[in-house]
Design an enzyme around this catalytic site. Structure first.
Site, PDB file in Angstrom:
ATOM      1  N   GLU A 137     -25.424  26.412   2.978  1.00  0.00           N
ATOM      2  CA  GLU A 137     -24.329  25.604   3.282  1.00  0.00           C
ATOM      3  C   GLU A 137     -23.552  25.544   2.148  1.00  0.00           C
ATOM      4  OE1 GLU A 137     -24.460  21.731   4.887  1.00  0.00           O
ATOM      5  OE2 GLU A 137     -26.342  21.180   3.458  1.00  0.00           O
ATOM      6  N   LYS A 193     -29.095  12.927   6.233  1.00  0.00           N
ATOM      7  CA  LYS A 193     -27.929  12.527   5.290  1.00  0.00           C
ATOM      8  C   LYS A 193     -28.231  11.501   4.346  1.00  0.00           C
ATOM      9  CE  LYS A 193     -23.004  12.465   5.648  1.00  0.00           C
ATOM     10  NZ  LYS A 193     -22.509  13.506   4.753  1.00  0.00           N
TER      11      LYS A 193
HETATM   12  N1  PLP Z   1     -23.315  19.525   5.054  1.00  0.00           N
HETATM   13  C1  PLP Z   1     -23.300  18.537   4.027  1.00  0.00           C
HETATM   14  C2  PLP Z   1     -24.148  18.594   2.943  1.00  0.00           C
HETATM   15  C3  PLP Z   1     -22.436  17.441   4.265  1.00  0.00           C
HETATM   16  O1  PLP Z   1     -22.485  16.278   3.471  1.00  0.00           O
HETATM   17  C4  PLP Z   1     -21.519  17.311   5.509  1.00  0.00           C
HETATM   18  C5  PLP Z   1     -20.641  16.146   5.822  1.00  0.00           C
HETATM   19  O2  PLP Z   1     -20.943  15.373   6.393  1.00  0.00           O
HETATM   20  C6  PLP Z   1     -21.549  18.390   6.366  1.00  0.00           C
HETATM   21  C7  PLP Z   1     -22.400  19.395   6.055  1.00  0.00           C
HETATM   22  C8  PLP Z   1     -20.588  18.273   7.463  1.00  0.00           C
HETATM   23  O3  PLP Z   1     -21.034  17.598   8.476  1.00  0.00           O
HETATM   24  P1  PLP Z   1     -20.082  17.044   9.541  1.00  0.00           P
HETATM   25  O4  PLP Z   1     -19.510  17.961  10.061  1.00  0.00           O
HETATM   26  O5  PLP Z   1     -20.777  16.121  10.344  1.00  0.00           O
HETATM   27  O6  PLP Z   1     -19.192  16.044   8.760  1.00  0.00           O
HETATM   28  C1  COI Z   2     -18.263  14.421   4.890  1.00  0.00           C
HETATM   29  O1  COI Z   2     -17.844  15.269   5.473  1.00  0.00           O
HETATM   30  O2  COI Z   2     -18.353  13.145   5.711  1.00  0.00           O
HETATM   31  C2  COI Z   2     -19.203  14.344   3.650  1.00  0.00           C
HETATM   32  O3  COI Z   2     -20.169  13.807   3.779  1.00  0.00           O
HETATM   33  C3  COI Z   2     -18.626  14.705   2.549  1.00  0.00           C
HETATM   34  C4  COI Z   2     -18.807  14.032   1.361  1.00  0.00           C
HETATM   35  C5  COI Z   2     -17.706  13.178   1.046  1.00  0.00           C
HETATM   36  C6  COI Z   2     -20.297  13.488   1.207  1.00  0.00           C
END
Ligand code: PLP
Ligand code: COI
Length: 341
Positions: A219, A183
């Site tokens: 995704e 991330k």
């Molecule tokens: N994919 C991306 C690119 C994201 O930014 C996020 C958000 O964090 C997700 C997927 C979903 O991940 P999570 O369920 O850990 O928030």
């Molecule tokens: C999240 O779901 O936490 C994300 O990363 C979405 C976005 C605001 C970056």
């Protein structure tokens, strides 16, 4: 604080009382510090600014049916930040430090945790940046971890209502052996033009395909993709997507509810065979997908009848948020109840 209109909060920034900071200097992490400033002062040659040494996380705190504040899978975010940090040569915040910093940031801002049934939650944003100066391309020797929190409403203004998305073929957010699985801010910078174009055309997000062949689904914007077929939860296996904690949890939940699960490559050609599709993530929660347009191929796939979420997405959603709000027992140990004394 001024009374917030919890029910109409957007997914945006609202100033809260405090944030929590921790500096890494001389090879060690310092003590947690509490700050009421919204600003960070750093060297103009900080590596975060020049060479993208930046990692972030996103998780939520919920006010439950019993009035208690619940954090969802905070250790998972800690572990993912550790992976991201290591991948781009940053100091790795220890799991315990990260978890205590998140708890502290929430405890200091409890008045901003939206009430139960408001549909809003407290979004927690941990941020790690290289603050030490470098001119040559080198890792910093000083880092800053900041955790701030802000109350948010739904990421897509539709909430749990179905969204329309569009397949993106002109750009990639990340390369297969690149940074897509961690991330870092750069992935999001790379996604901005496609997202802006999609928004202008009335779509909530873009659907990325694999960068090599443009054949498989990766995704959906800032969320993972899932599909439902024959009582099976199917989600892409790809090196360039973020391992979503929501998706990981939905996989467990689907199995718990007696469904089969497949994590595998999903060809775009398979779309017409799916009964339901959805996007999942912390911000997106579960956003059912109504329609996926493939403009280059003049194709459009619709999954929702009368623009209503399918029964399985609905069941998963209800169960998932039920656990987050303490309405349904948590057999998975996902929840940390915040000690508010
Ligand atoms: N994919 C991306 C690119 C994201 O930014 C996020 C958000 O964090 C997700 C997927 C979903 O991940 P999570 O369920 O850990 O928030
Ligand atoms: C999240 O779901 O936490 C994300 O990363 C979405 C976005 C605001 C970056």
């Amino acid at each position: 604080m001024d009374q917030l209109d919890w029910k109409s909060l957007p997914f945006g920034y609202v100033k809260t009382n405090y944030n929590v900071r921790c500096y890494y200097r001389n090879g060690a992490w310092g003590e947690l510090e509490i700050s009421s400033s919204e600003h960070i002062s750093m060297h103009m040659a900080a590596t975060a600014l020049h060479y993208g040494q930046e990692a972030f996380e996103g998780l939520k705190a919920y006010r439950g049916v019993d009035g208690k504040i619940r954090l969802f899978r905070v250790e998972e975010n800690a572990m993912r930040m550790a992976k991201t940090a290591a991948y781009i040569s940053m100091a790795v915040p220890p799991i315990d430090l990260f978890v205590s910093a998140v708890k502290k940031a929430v405890s200091l801002n409890t008045e901003f945790v939206p009430p139960y049934e408001s549909g809003a939650s407290l979004y927690i944003r941990p941020l790690l940046i290289g603050t030490g100066p470098q001119v040559g391309v080198k890792a910093a020797n000083e880092f800053l971890l900041v955790i701030f929190a802000t109350p948010v409403g739904p990421y897509y203004k539709q909430g749990f209502s179905p969204i329309d998305i569009v397949i993106e073929r002109d750009t990639d957010r990340a390369a297969p052996m690149g940074t897509g699985h961690v991330k870092v801010g750069g992935n999001y910078a790379a996604s901005l033009p496609a997202q802006e174009k999609a928004h202008q055309l009335g779509y909530a997000a873009v659907l990325y395909l694999d960068a090599c062949e443009k054949k498989y689904i990766d995704e959906a914007g800032t969320a993972n993709f899932f599909a439902i077929k024959n009582n099976t939860y199917i989600t892409p296996d790809s090196q360039s997507i973020l391992p979503s904690i929501t998706n990981k949890s939905l996989i467990q939940l689907a199995e718990h509810l007696g469904m089969k699960v497949e994590r595998r490559k999903i060809a775009v050609d398979e779309l017409p065979t799916f009964e339901e599709t959805g996007a999942c993530g912390t911000a997106a929660v579960i956003s059912p997908i109504n329609k996926i347009d493939d403009k280059e191929n003049n194709k459009s796939y619709t999954f929702c009848k009368d623009n209503k979420a399918g029964p399985i997405s609905h069941k998963l959603y209800k169960h998932f948020i039920g656990i987050q709000y303490g309405e349904i027992p948590d057999p998975f140990n996902w929840i940390t109840i915040l000690d508010e004394k």
